[in-house]
Every structure is written in C-alpha cells, then in structure tokens.
Motif scaffolding. Sequence first.
Motif, short mmCIF file in Angstrom:
data_model
loop_
_atom_site.label_atom_id
_atom_site.label_comp_id
_atom_site.label_asym_id
_atom_site.label_seq_id
_atom_site.Cartn_x
_atom_site.Cartn_y
_atom_site.Cartn_z
N THR A 6 -14.05 -3.03 -5.67
CA THR A 6 -12.82 -2.92 -4.88
C THR A 6 -12.69 -1.51 -4.33
OG1 THR A 6 -11.52 -2.35 -6.86
CG2 THR A 6 -11.61 -4.68 -6.26
N HIS A 7 -11.79 -1.37 -3.34
CA HIS A 7 -11.53 -0.10 -2.69
C HIS A 7 -10.39 0.61 -3.43
CE1 HIS A 7 -10.54 2.06 1.39
NE2 HIS A 7 -11.02 2.86 0.47
N SER A 8 -10.64 1.84 -3.88
CA SER A 8 -9.62 2.53 -4.70
C SER A 8 -8.33 2.76 -3.91
CB SER A 8 -10.16 3.88 -5.19
OG SER A 8 -10.44 4.73 -4.10
N ALA A 9 -8.41 2.87 -2.59
CA ALA A 9 -7.23 3.18 -1.78
C ALA A 9 -6.24 2.02 -1.71
CB ALA A 9 -7.65 3.58 -0.37
N ASP A 10 -6.74 0.80 -1.69
CA ASP A 10 -5.83 -0.33 -1.46
C ASP A 10 -6.14 -1.57 -2.31
OD1 ASP A 10 -8.11 -1.33 -0.27
OD2 ASP A 10 -7.48 -0.79 1.75
N GLY A 11 -7.16 -1.46 -3.17
CA GLY A 11 -7.49 -2.59 -4.04
C GLY A 11 -8.22 -3.72 -3.35
N ARG A 58 -17.94 -3.25 3.02
CA ARG A 58 -16.72 -3.12 3.80
C ARG A 58 -15.54 -3.68 3.00
NH1 ARG A 58 -16.49 -1.70 8.94
NH2 ARG A 58 -18.72 -1.96 9.36
N CYS A 59 -14.40 -2.97 3.11
CA CYS A 59 -13.19 -3.40 2.40
C CYS A 59 -12.54 -4.56 3.15
CB CYS A 59 -12.23 -2.23 2.28
SG CYS A 59 -10.60 -2.69 1.62
N GLY A 60 -12.22 -5.62 2.42
CA GLY A 60 -11.61 -6.80 3.02
C GLY A 60 -10.17 -6.56 3.44
N THR A 61 -9.53 -5.50 2.94
CA THR A 61 -8.15 -5.22 3.28
C THR A 61 -8.04 -4.30 4.49
OG1 THR A 61 -7.42 -5.56 1.01
CG2 THR A 61 -5.96 -4.27 2.42
N CYS A 62 -8.70 -3.14 4.43
CA CYS A 62 -8.54 -2.17 5.52
C CYS A 62 -9.73 -2.19 6.49
CB CYS A 62 -8.33 -0.76 4.97
SG CYS A 62 -9.78 -0.11 4.10
N GLY A 63 -10.80 -2.86 6.12
CA GLY A 63 -11.94 -2.97 7.04
C GLY A 63 -12.87 -1.77 7.04
ZN LIG Z 1 -9.51 -0.68 1.85
#
Ligand SMILES: [Zn+2]
Length: 176
Positions: free
Chosen positions: A116-121, A129-134
Amino acid sequence: VWDVPLPNDYASQSCSVARALEIVGERWTMLIIRDAFYGVRRFGDFVIHLDIPRAVLSGRLKSLVDEGVLAREPGPGGHDEYALTDKGQRLWPVLRELMAWGDRYYAPRGPRRVLTHSADGGRVDAEGRCGTCGELVPVPDTVSEPGPGFDLEERRDDPITAAIGHPRRLLDPLRV
Ligand SMILES: [Zn+2]
C-alpha cells in the motif's frame, strides 16, 4: 542441480538477462534481497527468517556486497548490518512483479502480503502504481502489510515473522 555452474562462456556470449542472473538468479539470493526490502539487516536475522545455512548466507552476502547490491556497514548495536544500495533498490520492480506473478498463479487463498501507499493507504498494483492517487509509489513510501493468505502459512513464531506481520514501510530497518 541448482548450483551446477553454467559454462564459463555462458555470460559473455549471452544477453543482459544472463548477466543479471549471474548475480541474482540463485534462489536464496532473491530471498535475501526480498528480506532486505522488508528491513532485515543483520546476519542473524536473515538466518532466523530464511532458515538458511550460515555458510550459504555468508557466501551470498559477500557476493552481493562485492557486486554493490548490498553495503556492509556498522549497525547501532555494534554488529555489521547489510543495507540495499541504490543499485540494489533498483531490483524492487523485479521483485514486485515476481510477487504479483506468484500471487496471480500460486496464491489460491490470496496474497500473503499486499503493498500500500503510505500517503493514502491505496493499494499498489503490480506496476507499482497507487490505486488511490495514481502515483508511482517510491520504494520508501511503500508499505508491506499482511494479506489474506498471511496467517494461512505454516505457523512460525520467530521475531522477524512476527514483526513483518504488521504493516511496515519497506527499507525501514528491522531490529527486533
Ligand atoms: Zn496513493
């Protein structure tokens, strides 16, 4: 047959894949590198978590240091530690894709670990690639957490397994 050496001229007459595999193609080596991304740094901790014979570990660590994949440096406890260099950290996409491939074909109960991405989970996909922020998530901002398949593995109660049973940022030194 794993350790049967390839012919001497194999690397010189082959492509970069062959040359790279000369360094990281051995099974233990990739597992050592995986653990290094999880934050394992001490000789004894690699032994505990990987169940690797000490002589084998010694040899692999030495060759990874010689190749500049790991750096040997003094740790806070007085013992030397092994940390991934920039060159070593560039193996992350290879490892991440290998995990994703294994998850897809060899994890019927779900992945043992998810990223997961530490910034937004947000969930980090196979391409990083982060599924939330891309965003393409940098290695130190990537969190490894237990996935649905985690506790289905054989019960192990060593302190390293216990530590990585909680969400942790990659490369964050693990000292249990
Ligand atoms: Zn993210």
